[in-house]
Design a protein around this motif. Structure first.
Motif, PDB file in Angstrom:
ATOM      1  N   MET A   1       0.838  -1.207   0.000  1.00 47.08           N
ATOM      2  CA  MET A   1       0.000   0.000   0.000  1.00 47.08           C
ATOM      3  C   MET A   1       0.874   1.259   0.000  1.00 47.08           C
ATOM      4  O   MET A   1       1.867   1.332   0.726  1.00 47.08           O
ATOM      5  CB  MET A   1      -0.888   0.007   1.255  1.00 47.08           C
ATOM      6  N   PRO A   2       0.510   2.274  -0.797  1.00 41.45           N
ATOM      7  CA  PRO A   2       1.263   3.536  -0.792  1.00 41.45           C
ATOM      8  C   PRO A   2       1.260   4.180   0.589  1.00 41.45           C
ATOM      9  O   PRO A   2       0.311   4.036   1.354  1.00 41.45           O
ATOM     10  CB  PRO A   2       0.502   4.402  -1.812  1.00 41.45           C
ATOM     11  N   THR A   3       2.306   4.906   0.894  1.00 40.55           N
ATOM     12  CA  THR A   3       2.417   5.521   2.205  1.00 40.55           C
ATOM     13  C   THR A   3       1.391   6.631   2.404  1.00 40.55           C
ATOM     14  O   THR A   3       0.957   7.281   1.451  1.00 40.55           O
ATOM     15  CB  THR A   3       3.833   6.100   2.411  1.00 40.55           C
ATOM     16  N   THR A   4       0.987   6.799   3.657  1.00 42.26           N
ATOM     17  CA  THR A   4       0.111   7.917   4.026  1.00 42.26           C
ATOM     18  C   THR A   4       0.849   8.911   4.916  1.00 42.26           C
ATOM     19  O   THR A   4       0.264   9.880   5.386  1.00 42.26           O
ATOM     20  CB  THR A   4      -1.133   7.400   4.779  1.00 42.26           C
ATOM     21  N   ARG A   5       2.134   8.701   5.121  1.00 39.18           N
ATOM     22  CA  ARG A   5       2.918   9.572   5.991  1.00 39.18           C
ATOM     23  C   ARG A   5       3.091  10.949   5.359  1.00 39.18           C
ATOM     24  O   ARG A   5       3.504  11.054   4.205  1.00 39.18           O
ATOM     25  CB  ARG A   5       4.293   8.965   6.256  1.00 39.18           C
ATOM     26  N   PRO A   6       2.794  12.028   6.098  1.00 38.83           N
ATOM     27  CA  PRO A   6       2.872  13.372   5.520  1.00 38.83           C
ATOM     28  C   PRO A   6       4.275  13.766   5.067  1.00 38.83           C
ATOM     29  O   PRO A   6       4.421  14.597   4.164  1.00 38.83           O
ATOM     30  CB  PRO A   6       2.361  14.280   6.645  1.00 38.83           C
ATOM     31  N   ASN A   7       5.309  13.198   5.688  1.00 41.72           N
ATOM     32  CA  ASN A   7       6.683  13.495   5.277  1.00 41.72           C
ATOM     33  C   ASN A   7       7.259  12.447   4.329  1.00 41.72           C
ATOM     34  O   ASN A   7       8.439  12.474   3.994  1.00 41.72           O
ATOM     35  CB  ASN A   7       7.587  13.643   6.501  1.00 41.72           C
ATOM     36  N   GLY A   8       6.396  11.508   3.916  1.00 37.98           N
ATOM     37  CA  GLY A   8       6.819  10.505   2.962  1.00 37.98           C
ATOM     38  C   GLY A   8       7.536   9.328   3.589  1.00 37.98           C
ATOM     39  O   GLY A   8       7.716   9.259   4.814  1.00 37.98           O
ATOM     40  N   SER A   9       7.937   8.395   2.745  1.00 38.36           N
ATOM     41  CA  SER A   9       8.623   7.190   3.217  1.00 38.36           C
ATOM     42  C   SER A   9       9.832   6.905   2.347  1.00 38.36           C
ATOM     43  O   SER A   9       9.897   7.329   1.187  1.00 38.36           O
ATOM     44  CB  SER A   9       7.672   5.989   3.177  1.00 38.36           C
ATOM     45  N   LEU A  10      10.776   6.178   2.908  1.00 42.16           N
ATOM     46  CA  LEU A  10      11.978   5.783   2.175  1.00 42.16           C
ATOM     47  C   LEU A  10      12.421   4.423   2.684  1.00 42.16           C
ATOM     48  O   LEU A  10      12.645   4.252   3.885  1.00 42.16           O
ATOM     49  CB  LEU A  10      13.102   6.804   2.365  1.00 42.16           C
ATOM     50  N   TYR A  11      12.504   3.472   1.786  1.00 44.53           N
ATOM     51  CA  TYR A  11      12.926   2.120   2.144  1.00 44.53           C
ATOM     52  C   TYR A  11      14.021   1.657   1.196  1.00 44.53           C
ATOM     53  O   TYR A  11      13.969   1.938  -0.005  1.00 44.53           O
ATOM     54  CB  TYR A  11      11.752   1.140   2.060  1.00 44.53           C
TER      55      TYR A  11
END
Length: 255
Positions: A1-11
């Motif tokens: 699922m795409p991230t919902t984090r306001p500052n985004g995600s990085l993996y």
């Protein structure tokens, strides 16, 4: 699922000698300053890892590759210092990609705008889908793609940079981008793209890592002045974003 984090995600995950860096943001995989800093630090870290021979840069989902800089952060800029810091985010990532000892392969699955085009241009080799059209829309809000322009010009030439920049409301197709040198290959579907990214990077990672590092150095010859150049460009953009023209344009876009 795409991230919902306001500052985004990085993996980042490693498959054999290939490191796969995936970023995401709920607003079209746009890049707020915090996420740009994390990307910069990740490229710096991977540059020194002996077990990593090749890096793949990709974004989440099946739609936009990257919508560019964070619109909300752009609107919030209130001083030249804040403006310079905001635009220095992309400067930091591009310079980190430039100086990274590993070749970077871009996987571009969809539309890319502004800073996202700069990110693609800073990759050493890019595979894309036919949905991966490009646009540099900065002039519509009274600024310009000044920070990313050196990367775009290096990859596509000054004529293509002008064609993108001076028609800021016009999308250019993935095939146009391939013809100009931004993309190496274009595929019909994401499934085909992902299959080729896996095959291509596995093969590339099997080559002599010292030869790969030397090839990286050769590809970026003549860019050692970019640390200062991109900082200067960020300062220019940081001042322009406070202009009355840009303030009015941003208000219209935000409605």
């Amino acid at each position: 699922m795409p991230t919902t984090r306001p500052n985004g995600s990085l993996y980042t995950k490693t498959e054999g000698n290939v490191a796969i860096v995936e970023f995401g943001h709920p607003a079209g995989n746009s890049l707020p300053l915090e996420l740009l800093e994390r990307l910069k630090n990740e490229f710096d870290a991977l540059s020194g890892r002996e077990d990593v021979h090749i890096i793949v840069l990709k974004s989440e989902g099946e739609k936009a590759f990257c919508a560019g800089a964070s619109f909300n952060e752009l609107v919030a800029v209130a001083s030249p210092e804040e403006g310079k810091a905001f635009f220095s985010g992309f400067a930091g990532v591009i310079n980190a990609m430039r100086k990274c000892h590993k070749l970077i392969v871009g996987r571009v699955q969809g539309k890319t705008v502004g800073g996202g085009v700069g990110l693609s241009a800073a990759c050493d080799y890019v595979l894309a889908t036919e949905a991966a059209s490009v646009k540099l829309s900065e002039l519509t809000v009274g600024i310009g793609p000044f920070v990313i322009a050196p990367a775009v010009e290096r990859k596509m030439g000054k004529a293509a940079l002008a064609e993108l920049t001076l028609a800021p409301e016009q999308w250019k197709s993935a095939y146009w981008a391939k013809e100009k040198g931004l993309y190496a290959r274009v595929f019909d579907r994401i499934s085909e793209l992902d299959k080729e990214v896996a095959v291509f990077t596995e093969k590339l990672a099997s080559y002599n890592p010292e030869a790969l590092a030397e090839m990286k150095r050769i590809l970026w010859e003549g860019t050692s002045h970019w640390d200062e150049l991109l900082r200067t460009r960020a300062e220019v953009s940081g001042k322009l974003v406070l202009s009355e023209f840009t303030r009015r344009a941003l208000e219209r876009f935000g409605k």
